[in-house]
Motif scaffolding. Sequence first.
Motif, PDB file in Angstrom:
ATOM      1  N   ASP A   1       0.800  -1.222   0.000  1.00 57.34           N
ATOM      2  CA  ASP A   1       0.000   0.000   0.000  1.00 57.34           C
ATOM      3  C   ASP A   1       0.835   1.274   0.000  1.00 57.34           C
ATOM      4  O   ASP A   1       0.737   2.105  -0.889  1.00 57.34           O
ATOM      5  CB  ASP A   1      -0.941   0.015   1.210  1.00 57.34           C
ATOM      6  CG  ASP A   1      -2.086  -0.972   1.044  1.00 57.34           C
ATOM      7  OD1 ASP A   1      -2.336  -1.374  -0.105  1.00 57.34           O
ATOM      8  OD2 ASP A   1      -2.701  -1.326   2.054  1.00 57.34           O
ATOM      9  N   GLU A   2       1.690   1.440   1.013  1.00 55.38           N
ATOM     10  CA  GLU A   2       2.266   2.761   1.238  1.00 55.38           C
ATOM     11  C   GLU A   2       3.224   3.207   0.133  1.00 55.38           C
ATOM     12  O   GLU A   2       3.394   4.399  -0.086  1.00 55.38           O
ATOM     13  CB  GLU A   2       2.968   2.835   2.602  1.00 55.38           C
ATOM     14  CG  GLU A   2       4.158   1.893   2.750  1.00 55.38           C
ATOM     15  CD  GLU A   2       3.809   0.563   3.358  1.00 55.38           C
ATOM     16  OE1 GLU A   2       4.702  -0.101   3.895  1.00 55.38           O
ATOM     17  OE2 GLU A   2       2.621   0.179   3.295  1.00 55.38           O
TER      18      GLU A   2
ATOM     19  N   ASN B   1      -8.472   3.386  13.121  1.00 51.40           N
ATOM     20  CA  ASN B   1      -8.843   3.418  11.699  1.00 51.40           C
ATOM     21  C   ASN B   1      -7.678   2.903  10.849  1.00 51.40           C
ATOM     22  O   ASN B   1      -7.045   3.663  10.108  1.00 51.40           O
ATOM     23  CB  ASN B   1      -9.219   4.835  11.269  1.00 51.40           C
ATOM     24  CG  ASN B   1     -10.413   5.381  12.014  1.00 51.40           C
ATOM     25  OD1 ASN B   1     -11.552   5.160  11.644  1.00 51.40           O
ATOM     26  ND2 ASN B   1     -10.129   6.107  13.099  1.00 51.40           N
TER      27      ASN B   1
ATOM     28  N   ASP C   1      -7.471   1.363   8.140  1.00 47.24           N
ATOM     29  CA  ASP C   1      -7.611   1.471   6.687  1.00 47.24           C
ATOM     30  C   ASP C   1      -7.810   2.914   6.227  1.00 47.24           C
ATOM     31  O   ASP C   1      -8.372   3.166   5.160  1.00 47.24           O
ATOM     32  CB  ASP C   1      -8.783   0.610   6.202  1.00 47.24           C
ATOM     33  CG  ASP C   1      -8.549  -0.870   6.435  1.00 47.24           C
ATOM     34  OD1 ASP C   1      -7.388  -1.297   6.345  1.00 47.24           O
ATOM     35  OD2 ASP C   1      -9.528  -1.589   6.714  1.00 47.24           O
ATOM     36  N   HIS C   2      -7.364   3.867   7.018  1.00 43.89           N
ATOM     37  CA  HIS C   2      -7.649   5.278   6.729  1.00 43.89           C
ATOM     38  C   HIS C   2      -7.057   5.752   5.402  1.00 43.89           C
ATOM     39  O   HIS C   2      -7.551   6.707   4.809  1.00 43.89           O
ATOM     40  CB  HIS C   2      -7.146   6.168   7.880  1.00 43.89           C
ATOM     41  CG  HIS C   2      -5.659   6.143   8.075  1.00 43.89           C
ATOM     42  ND1 HIS C   2      -4.834   7.142   7.621  1.00 43.89           N
ATOM     43  CD2 HIS C   2      -4.862   5.225   8.673  1.00 43.89           C
ATOM     44  CE1 HIS C   2      -3.586   6.843   7.944  1.00 43.89           C
ATOM     45  NE2 HIS C   2      -3.576   5.688   8.578  1.00 43.89           N
TER      46      HIS C   2
ATOM     47  N   LYS D   1      -6.775   3.809   2.659  1.00 41.37           N
ATOM     48  CA  LYS D   1      -7.155   2.864   1.605  1.00 41.37           C
ATOM     49  C   LYS D   1      -7.508   3.574   0.302  1.00 41.37           C
ATOM     50  O   LYS D   1      -7.119   3.140  -0.784  1.00 41.37           O
ATOM     51  CB  LYS D   1      -8.331   2.007   2.080  1.00 41.37           C
ATOM     52  CG  LYS D   1      -8.724   0.911   1.098  1.00 41.37           C
ATOM     53  CD  LYS D   1      -9.820   0.035   1.676  1.00 41.37           C
ATOM     54  CE  LYS D   1     -10.184  -1.096   0.713  1.00 41.37           C
ATOM     55  NZ  LYS D   1     -11.237  -1.975   1.281  1.00 41.37           N
TER      56      LYS D   1
ATOM     57  N   HIS E   1      -4.265   4.905  -1.402  1.00 34.39           N
ATOM     58  CA  HIS E   1      -3.448   3.823  -1.946  1.00 34.39           C
ATOM     59  C   HIS E   1      -4.111   3.179  -3.158  1.00 34.39           C
ATOM     60  O   HIS E   1      -3.446   2.898  -4.166  1.00 34.39           O
ATOM     61  CB  HIS E   1      -3.209   2.765  -0.870  1.00 34.39           C
ATOM     62  CG  HIS E   1      -2.377   3.266   0.263  1.00 34.39           C
ATOM     63  ND1 HIS E   1      -2.430   2.710   1.531  1.00 34.39           N
ATOM     64  CD2 HIS E   1      -1.467   4.269   0.348  1.00 34.39           C
ATOM     65  CE1 HIS E   1      -1.594   3.353   2.327  1.00 34.39           C
ATOM     66  NE2 HIS E   1      -1.002   4.298   1.632  1.00 34.39           N
ATOM     67  N   SER E   2      -5.397   2.941  -3.059  1.00 34.52           N
ATOM     68  CA  SER E   2      -6.122   2.291  -4.161  1.00 34.52           C
ATOM     69  C   SER E   2      -6.088   3.139  -5.428  1.00 34.52           C
ATOM     70  O   SER E   2      -5.813   2.634  -6.527  1.00 34.52           O
ATOM     71  CB  SER E   2      -7.563   2.016  -3.739  1.00 34.52           C
ATOM     72  OG  SER E   2      -8.297   1.441  -4.808  1.00 34.52           O
TER      73      SER E   2
ATOM     74  N   GLU F   1      -8.462  12.104  -3.718  1.00 29.56           N
ATOM     75  CA  GLU F   1      -8.395  11.192  -2.561  1.00 29.56           C
ATOM     76  C   GLU F   1      -7.445  11.736  -1.501  1.00 29.56           C
ATOM     77  O   GLU F   1      -7.710  11.653  -0.298  1.00 29.56           O
ATOM     78  CB  GLU F   1      -7.939   9.803  -3.011  1.00 29.56           C
ATOM     79  CG  GLU F   1      -8.962   9.033  -3.833  1.00 29.56           C
ATOM     80  CD  GLU F   1     -10.164   8.594  -3.019  1.00 29.56           C
ATOM     81  OE1 GLU F   1     -10.094   8.613  -1.767  1.00 29.56           O
ATOM     82  OE2 GLU F   1     -11.181   8.229  -3.637  1.00 29.56           O
TER      83      GLU F   1
ATOM     84  N   TRP G   1      -8.560  12.852   2.316  1.00 24.18           N
ATOM     85  CA  TRP G   1      -7.899  12.299   3.505  1.00 24.18           C
ATOM     86  C   TRP G   1      -7.371  13.433   4.392  1.00 24.18           C
ATOM     87  O   TRP G   1      -7.578  13.443   5.606  1.00 24.18           O
ATOM     88  CB  TRP G   1      -6.758  11.390   3.072  1.00 24.18           C
ATOM     89  CG  TRP G   1      -5.953  10.847   4.214  1.00 24.18           C
ATOM     90  CD1 TRP G   1      -6.239   9.749   4.970  1.00 24.18           C
ATOM     91  CD2 TRP G   1      -4.743  11.400   4.755  1.00 24.18           C
ATOM     92  NE1 TRP G   1      -5.272   9.573   5.938  1.00 24.18           N
ATOM     93  CE2 TRP G   1      -4.348  10.569   5.826  1.00 24.18           C
ATOM     94  CE3 TRP G   1      -3.956  12.503   4.427  1.00 24.18           C
ATOM     95  CZ2 TRP G   1      -3.196  10.817   6.571  1.00 24.18           C
ATOM     96  CZ3 TRP G   1      -2.810  12.755   5.166  1.00 24.18           C
ATOM     97  CH2 TRP G   1      -2.440  11.911   6.226  1.00 24.18           C
TER      98      TRP G   1
END
Length: 529
Positions: free
Chosen positions: A238-239, A478, A480-481, A483, A486-487, A505, A509
Motif C-alpha cells: 500500500d504505502e 482506523n 484502513d484510513h 485505503k 493507496h487504491s 483522494e 484524507w
Amino acid sequence: MQNRMKLRSMLAVVLAMLLLAGCASGGGGQGASGDTPAPTKAPASTGSSSGSDSSGGDAAKPEEPITLKVLTSLYGNPPKEENNQAKLDFEKRGNVKLDIEFVPADAYADKLSVALASKTGYDLILFEGKSDKYVSLAKQGAFHDLEPFLEGKENLLYTPQPVWENTKVGGKLYGIPRPRGLYGGGEASFIMRKDWLDKLGLEVPKTIDDLTNVLRAFRDNDPAGDGKTIPMNAFARDEHVFGATSAVFYAFGVPNYYTIDNGEPKYLAQTPQYKQYLDWLRMAYAEGLIDKDAPILKQQQAREKFYSGIGGAYVFHVGALNDGNYDLMRKSAEGAELVVVPPLEGPGGRNTSLESGYFGLWVIPSSVPKEKAEKIVEFLDFSASEENFIFSKAGVIGIHSEKFENGVAVQTDAQKELTVAEIPSAFVLQNRYDPYNYAQSTDPEISKYQKEQLDILATVNGIANPFSGLNSPTMAQNPDHLKGVHSMSLKYVMGEAEWDEVQKEIDAWANGIGGTILSEFMEQYESLQ
C-alpha cells in the motif's frame, strides 16, 4: 550528517571500551573481526553448572532447562525439524527447550492477531514493530515491563541506547528490540543481475535515467530467454504502491512516511515528490519494465520469481547475496551473479532511509510468571552473546563449518548444504548488535563486498521519519484510513485513473481523518522537543 557522525563516534567509543575490557580479561577463541574473544557462558539462572570447588565439595546440581514456547516470523523456508544439530547444540548451551513456531512473514500479521485473541500460552512473542496494536496492548498491561530485568545484561545492552528509546511506550520498555543497522536494512538497495549487465555490455546504473535504460535493455534483449525476462520484480504494498521500489522512492526525495514542511506535518502522498515517483512507476509499468503481476503478488512470491532466475532487478538489502539465495538462483540460472547498486542519483538527490535500528520486538506476556520472565531475558542475553554471534554464522564448528576466520565461516560444500537446511541463525532469537548485520555471506570476498556497500549507504543522506516511535490514537482506530489514497494511486500507476482522481483522494484524507492523525503526531512530536 552531523548527527550521524556523532552517533558513529559514540559507537566507536563504546566498541573501544568493550575491546579493551576483552583484552583485559585475556579472552580466547576466533572472533567476528579476526580477534579472539572469550566464549560467552550461558547465564547461571538458565542452568549453567559449575564444577567441583577447590575444597572437593560436590558440584552444584544444574537447573532443569526452561521450556520456551515462541511465536516468530521467518523469511524463506523453516529449519529442518528432525535431528537438527544446530538446535540441539544451541539448546544445550543455553539450557533451554525451544518450541518455536515459525510463521511465513507474509502470513505473520494474521497469525499474531489469532494468537493474541486466543491466548495460546506463548512465553515469547515477536511483534514486527511498534505498531498501534503493540502500543495499545502494552498500555493495557498485556506485557511485562522488561527494564527491571536488564541490569547487568551486557550483551543486550550492547545495542545503542537510541534504539531502545525508539521502542518505549509511555517511558517504559515492554519489548526487547532485535537490533539492525541504522542504514542498509529493509529495501535499501537494488540487487541486479551482474551477468546480464556484462552480457549486454552495460554498467551498473548510477542514476534513475541509467536504471530506466538498463531495464529497457533487459526487456528488449530477453537475457532469461523464451520471453521470460522480468526486468524488475515487485509486489503489492500500500504505502509505496509497490514493494521493492524503495530505492526509486528515495531517489525522488519522497519522505520516509511523514515529513515536517515549514512547521506543517505531511504524509508522503501530500508532497510533489510523490507524484514524480508515481509518474516513473506509471511509465515503467506501461513499458513492461515492472512485473505485470506485481499488483497481486505477495513479497515471498516476488522474491521467488527473482531467485528463479527470470528477474533482472529486485530491491532488498545486501543479504540477497548470501549463500542460500545464490544457491537457489543458480539451480535455475547457472552462472548467475549479483551486484548491489549504490544509491541512485535522482531528482531528490542520493538518499536512503534512516531506520529505527531494529526489526521486531520480543515481548513476554504478563501471564508468564515473573520468575520465568527473568530467565527468558537472561536467555535472550545469552542469545545475543559473541559466542552466538559466531554460531549464527558458522553453526557448530566441526559440523556446519571447519572454522570461523576473519568474520567468515570456512565451509565445505556439504557443510554449506547442511547450514541451509538447519539454519543455525534461526535459533539465535536475539541477535547481537552489528552494523554489518546483513553481510552474512560465508564467501570472504562477497562478505567484504557486502560490508563495503553498507558503508556506502551510511555516507548518503539518510531520510528519517520524524514521527518514528510516536502513535496516533485515531490511526489505531482506523487502520484502513489510507485505503482510498493507496487504491487510487495504484490505479494511476496501472493507467486506470488520472492524477486529478488521486489528488481528490489525498485532499479528502487530509481534510478529514488524515488531518486529525497528523495533528496528533505533531502534538506528540512538539512535546518531545
